[in-house]
Design an enzyme around this catalytic site. Structure first.
Site, PDB file in Angstrom:
ATOM      1  N   THR A   3     -24.706  -7.580   2.585  1.00 53.76           N
ATOM      2  CA  THR A   3     -24.013  -8.321   3.615  1.00 53.76           C
ATOM      3  C   THR A   3     -23.812  -7.466   4.859  1.00 53.76           C
ATOM      4  O   THR A   3     -23.287  -6.373   4.799  1.00 53.76           O
ATOM      5  CB  THR A   3     -22.636  -8.762   3.096  1.00 53.76           C
ATOM      6  OG1 THR A   3     -22.818  -9.556   1.934  1.00 53.76           O
ATOM      7  CG2 THR A   3     -21.902  -9.572   4.165  1.00 53.76           C
ATOM      8  N   MET A 165     -23.542 -15.527  -4.838  1.00 55.03           N
ATOM      9  CA  MET A 165     -23.627 -16.481  -3.729  1.00 55.03           C
ATOM     10  C   MET A 165     -24.419 -15.863  -2.581  1.00 55.03           C
ATOM     11  O   MET A 165     -25.317 -16.490  -2.011  1.00 55.03           O
ATOM     12  CB  MET A 165     -22.230 -16.865  -3.250  1.00 55.03           C
ATOM     13  CG  MET A 165     -21.539 -17.920  -4.083  1.00 55.03           C
ATOM     14  SD  MET A 165     -19.955 -18.401  -3.337  1.00 55.03           S
ATOM     15  CE  MET A 165     -19.585 -19.898  -4.270  1.00 55.03           C
ATOM     16  N   ASP A 166     -24.100 -14.612  -2.242  1.00 52.42           N
ATOM     17  CA  ASP A 166     -24.790 -13.918  -1.163  1.00 52.42           C
ATOM     18  C   ASP A 166     -26.275 -13.772  -1.480  1.00 52.42           C
ATOM     19  O   ASP A 166     -27.135 -13.945  -0.607  1.00 52.42           O
ATOM     20  CB  ASP A 166     -24.143 -12.556  -0.938  1.00 52.42           C
ATOM     21  CG  ASP A 166     -24.684 -11.852   0.290  1.00 52.42           C
ATOM     22  OD1 ASP A 166     -24.917 -12.517   1.309  1.00 52.42           O
ATOM     23  OD2 ASP A 166     -24.872 -10.615   0.228  1.00 52.42           O
ATOM     24  N   GLU A 167     -26.583 -13.444  -2.722  1.00 54.52           N
ATOM     25  CA  GLU A 167     -27.983 -13.294  -3.130  1.00 54.52           C
ATOM     26  C   GLU A 167     -28.728 -14.622  -3.035  1.00 54.52           C
ATOM     27  O   GLU A 167     -29.864 -14.680  -2.545  1.00 54.52           O
ATOM     28  CB  GLU A 167     -28.041 -12.752  -4.564  1.00 54.52           C
ATOM     29  CG  GLU A 167     -29.437 -12.654  -5.150  1.00 54.52           C
ATOM     30  CD  GLU A 167     -30.345 -11.699  -4.390  1.00 54.52           C
ATOM     31  OE1 GLU A 167     -31.565 -11.758  -4.623  1.00 54.52           O
ATOM     32  OE2 GLU A 167     -29.857 -10.898  -3.571  1.00 54.52           O
ATOM     33  N   SER A 170     -29.263 -15.470   0.598  1.00 57.24           N
ATOM     34  CA  SER A 170     -30.275 -14.653   1.269  1.00 57.24           C
ATOM     35  C   SER A 170     -31.689 -15.104   0.918  1.00 57.24           C
ATOM     36  O   SER A 170     -32.561 -15.171   1.792  1.00 57.24           O
ATOM     37  CB  SER A 170     -30.086 -13.177   0.935  1.00 57.24           C
ATOM     38  OG  SER A 170     -30.348 -12.913  -0.429  1.00 57.24           O
TER      39      SER A 170
END
EC number: 3.1.2.2
Length: 247
Positions: A3, A165-167, A170
């Site tokens: 992030t 969630m970030d993965e 992305s």
């Protein structure tokens, strides 16, 4: 992909560290968004590879995880959904590409691993698989947290869900419109996820504007009766360059 730009800066080294801070340039739209979603998916999902795909069923998967995986796998036969492979490092996903802004990845001699693929024991950490819908620019991630992700006794740590969630964001951002870096991530937690159970993450690209992708995610139980968290994220839209054939 970590992030924010501060996370990226820790993973890479500049060719001249003593120079003034590296200011990110504003890109020309014509050159920034040159690749189609189909070509990005093709690059991301090689037909032949010796790399291990960690997004395949194993003995630790719960019945809900297995059955929903089979449902989505069936949908891939029509071409509407694509199952994304998950290798141990993002280095394997972006082979043949180089980072922008003169950033240079550190040596690949070490055993680098993606954070969500850092626990090798099956069922103990992150068990997940992502399915992507190219035409609708959305993804579904099936997530089963293991005991090494525990926060409150018997439940997954909120940070483990935030990381996944970030993965998922992305990967979706990159395939949907060459989103490369997380600019912001906001999460509202609603309920805890029991360790060993299934959580379904639904990710959508809400809009693409001013070189950014605006995205949303809801994590919930399979029957949609329990919401675990809701989040939104903004990603910088940026094309990775091809490596020179002479290198």
């Amino acid at each position: 992909m970590r992030t924010g730009f501060q996370g990226v800066a820790r993973l890479v080294r500049h060719e001249a560290c003593h120079r003034s801070p590296h200011i990110l340039p504003r890109l020309r739209l014509a050159s920034a968004f040159g690749s189609s979603t189909d070509s990005l998916v093709t690059r991301f999902c090689p037909e032949k590879t010796d790399l291990k795909d960690y997004a395949l069923p194993n003995a630790s998967w719960c019945p809900d995880m297995l059955s929903l995986y089979q449902e989505f796998l069936e949908k891939t036969k029509s071409g509407s959904w694509v199952k994304l492979p998950s290798f141990k490092s993002n280095r394997d996903h972006i082979q043949g590409l180089k980072l922008p802004f003169g950033l240079v990845a550190a040596s690949d001699k070490q055993d680098w691993r993606l954070f969500t693929r850092s626990i090798l024991l099956e069922g103990q950490g992150y068990e997940y698989v992502i399915f992507f819908h190219p035409s609708e620019k959305k993804s579904v991630c099936l997530f089963q947290p293991g005991p090494y992700l525990e926060g409150a006794p018997g439940f997954a740590h909120g940070g483990s869900l935030a990381a996944l969630m970030d993965e998922t964001y992305s990967k979706t951002a990159y395939l949907a419109g060459e989103g490369l870096f997380t600019l912001s991530l906001n999460i509202k937690f609603k309920n805890l996820i029991p360790v060993g159970s299934l959580a379904v993450l639904d990710v959508h690209v809400e809009k693409m504007e001013d070189q950014k992708l605006y995205m949303s995610c809801i994590a919930q139980s399979r029957d949609k009766q329990t919401i675990y968290a809701k989040s939104s994220g903004v990603f910088l839209q940026l094309q990775l360059e091809e490596q020179s054939q002479e290198q």
